[in-house]
Write a protein that holds these residues in place. Structure first.
Motif, PDB file in Angstrom:
ATOM      1  N   SER A  26       4.019  -2.336   4.799  1.00 24.36           N
ATOM      2  CA  SER A  26       4.172  -3.055   3.524  1.00 24.36           C
ATOM      3  C   SER A  26       5.494  -2.715   2.836  1.00 24.36           C
ATOM      4  O   SER A  26       6.061  -3.564   2.146  1.00 24.36           O
TER       5      SER A  26
ATOM      6  N   ARG B 240     -10.195  -5.817  -2.686  1.00 26.92           N
ATOM      7  CA  ARG B 240      -8.726  -5.848  -2.700  1.00 26.92           C
ATOM      8  C   ARG B 240      -8.218  -7.279  -2.753  1.00 26.92           C
ATOM      9  O   ARG B 240      -7.348  -7.607  -3.563  1.00 26.92           O
TER      10      ARG B 240
ATOM     11  N   SER C 117      -0.271  -3.581  -5.888  1.00 30.76           N
ATOM     12  CA  SER C 117      -0.948  -2.469  -5.211  1.00 30.76           C
ATOM     13  C   SER C 117      -2.333  -2.285  -5.805  1.00 30.76           C
ATOM     14  O   SER C 117      -2.529  -2.452  -7.015  1.00 30.76           O
TER      15      SER C 117
ATOM     16  N   SER D 238       0.822  -1.212   0.000  1.00 25.56           N
ATOM     17  CA  SER D 238       0.000   0.000   0.000  1.00 25.56           C
ATOM     18  C   SER D 238       0.852   1.257   0.000  1.00 25.56           C
ATOM     19  O   SER D 238       0.372   2.338  -0.341  1.00 25.56           O
TER      20      SER D 238
ATOM     21  N   ASP E   8      -1.202   6.604   5.966  1.00 24.55           N
ATOM     22  CA  ASP E   8      -2.598   6.465   5.546  1.00 24.55           C
ATOM     23  C   ASP E   8      -3.468   7.403   6.386  1.00 24.55           C
ATOM     24  O   ASP E   8      -3.540   7.251   7.608  1.00 24.55           O
TER      25      ASP E   8
END
Length: 441
Positions: free
Chosen positions: A38, A104, A55, A33, A195
């Motif tokens: 990650s 995802r 991704s 991500s 994020d």
């Protein structure tokens, strides 16, 4: 162990070996991500063996595409292939996070199969495990749910990779705190993306993260909670052991994909063992990845033991009583997948549990549930078909349809003019195979 020390190559190799993975097994895919977790994982994996970074752009944030541009720019000089996947189409108005997670995983697994890769690495770590335990505790989960995320989990769909090996999801970092992954990125001089959803207080996981940062009780740490999840997972494995013994005594499996449970013997087992076995049987028959919610499972078990049990449905299965003593669990016709096109010489996977093959000398057709209309047609046209199967079982049997009529039902031993069609029951795994994730994380 130092909680903020970078992860060494030796430590990572040990973690991968513990999951049964070695560089000689071929390339692995890493879900990336762009976050510290990650990025640490893909850098470690690239030093361990051959990797492909995957991704997903969910199309939910305008800046997501630019973030993946950055990820690609970081990976390119390292020689790490980077595939960008897109979640296209309309997005649901409710439960968007769950839908995005499912999308995802579907996209990641589809690309793994296209590349012939059997191992998908996910960057979940010790802090994620602790948060998952707290979230499930708040929902009233039982032993299974409190076992947290599995280090090895089955794929969402049961189609094998090109080489015939099953696709699995692996979490090699599950025992490591997030601080070690941040330290690993710093040791590599690797940037990462923060994020913004991690700070969104509208999400329950953000609240659990804040709680762990300032625990109300001494000892309520991510490490302790992750250890508790591990203990609960071991307890679950012990329960599975005794549930398997109950299964051997009380359950009969049919080649048509349904099971018969001897009710009296089943009810002599402790309640937790009954629940465990019933949940596994529902998953096996229905081809489900996730077990039913505990509340629904307890309600079904109570109904099954009641006088005058008339039948029930749960997790895509129909459960009913036969001859006063036998409980039948079969696939529910209404929950079966929609008819699926099949071409000559093609193998398709239908309804998450059936592999179907059409001979090369046949014409294109459809694979779908037999249903009531199909059964009535067989009774009229078919000769020597097996009518001993319980009626609900017949309805969900896989059939070959052509021009609006049934032309073959292999599980009934019946074929019309199109004889080159075969079906095989594909269990996602054995009834007591690898522990699946209870919910999508």
């Amino acid at each position: 162990m130092v909680d903020n020390a970078p992860v060494s190559d030796q430590t990572f190799a040990h973690l991968m070996a513990g999951l049964g993975l070695g560089p000689e097994n071929g390339p692995v895919a890493v879900a990336v991500s762009g976050g510290a977790d990650s990025m640490a994982l893909v850098r470690l994996a690239a030093r361990w063996g051959a990797v492909v970074a995957l991704s997903v752009d969910h199309g939910l944030r305008p800046e997501a595409s630019l973030e993946l541009d950055r990820v690609g720019a970081w990976l390119k000089p390292l020689g790490i292939p980077h595939d960008r996947l897109h979640w296209d189409g309309p997005k649901p108005a409710s439960d968007l996070q769950a839908a995005a997670r499912a999308a995802r995983y579907r996209l990641l697994e589809k690309r793994c199969r296209e590349r012939g890769i059997h191992a998908l690495l996910l960057a979940h770590h010790q802090n994620d495990q602790a948060e998952t335990l707290l979230l499930r505790l708040a929902r009233g989960s039982g032993v299974w749910g409190l076992g947290g995320m599995a280090a090895v989990a089955p794929a969402l769909t049961d189609m094998p990779v090109q080489n015939g090996r099953p696709l699995r999801r692996y979490r090699p970092l599950l025992s490591l705190p997030k601080a070690r992954l941040v330290a690993t990125c710093k040791a590599f001089s690797q940037e990462w993306i923060e994020d913004p959803s991690n700070r969104d207080v509208s999400y329950d996981r953000s609240h659990t993260r804040a709680l762990l940062a300032n625990p109300p009780l001494s000892g309520l740490t991510a490490r302790r909670l992750a250890q508790t999840a591990q203990h609960m997972r071991r307890a679950g494995e012990a329960l599975d052991h005794y549930a398997q013994g109950l299964m051997a005594r009380c359950v009969v499996f049919s080649a048509q994909g349904y099971v018969t449970v001897q009710r009296t013997g089943f009810q002599t087992a402790p309640l937790e063992i009954q629940l465990r076995l019933l949940s596994r049987l529902l998953m096996f028959v229905g081809g489900a990845i996730y077990p039913p919610r505990l509340t629904g499972l307890e309600a079904l078990l109570a109904e099954m033991g009641a006088t005058g049990f008339k039948g029930a449905t749960l997790r895509g299965c129909r459960v009913f009583l036969q001859d006063g003593e036998q409980v039948i669990i079969c696939r529910e016709e209404a929950s079966c997948a929609a008819p699926l096109p099949i071409k000559p010489g093609e193998t398709v996977f239908w309804d998450g549990r059936i592999r179907a093959f059409l001979d090369v000398d046949q014409k294109p057709a459809m694979v779908g549930a037999l249903g009531d209309a199909g059964w009535r047609y067989l009774c009229k046209e078919g000769q020597g078909i097996d009518k001993a199967l319980p009626y609900p079982v017949r309805l969900s049997l896989p059939a070959l349809w052509s021009d609006g009529r049934v032309v073959a039902v292999p599980f009934l031993g019946w074929r019309g003019s199109e004889a080159g069609f075969s079906t095989e029951l594909m269990a996602r795994q054995s009834v007591f195979g690898a522990m699946p994730d209870v919910e999508q994380e």
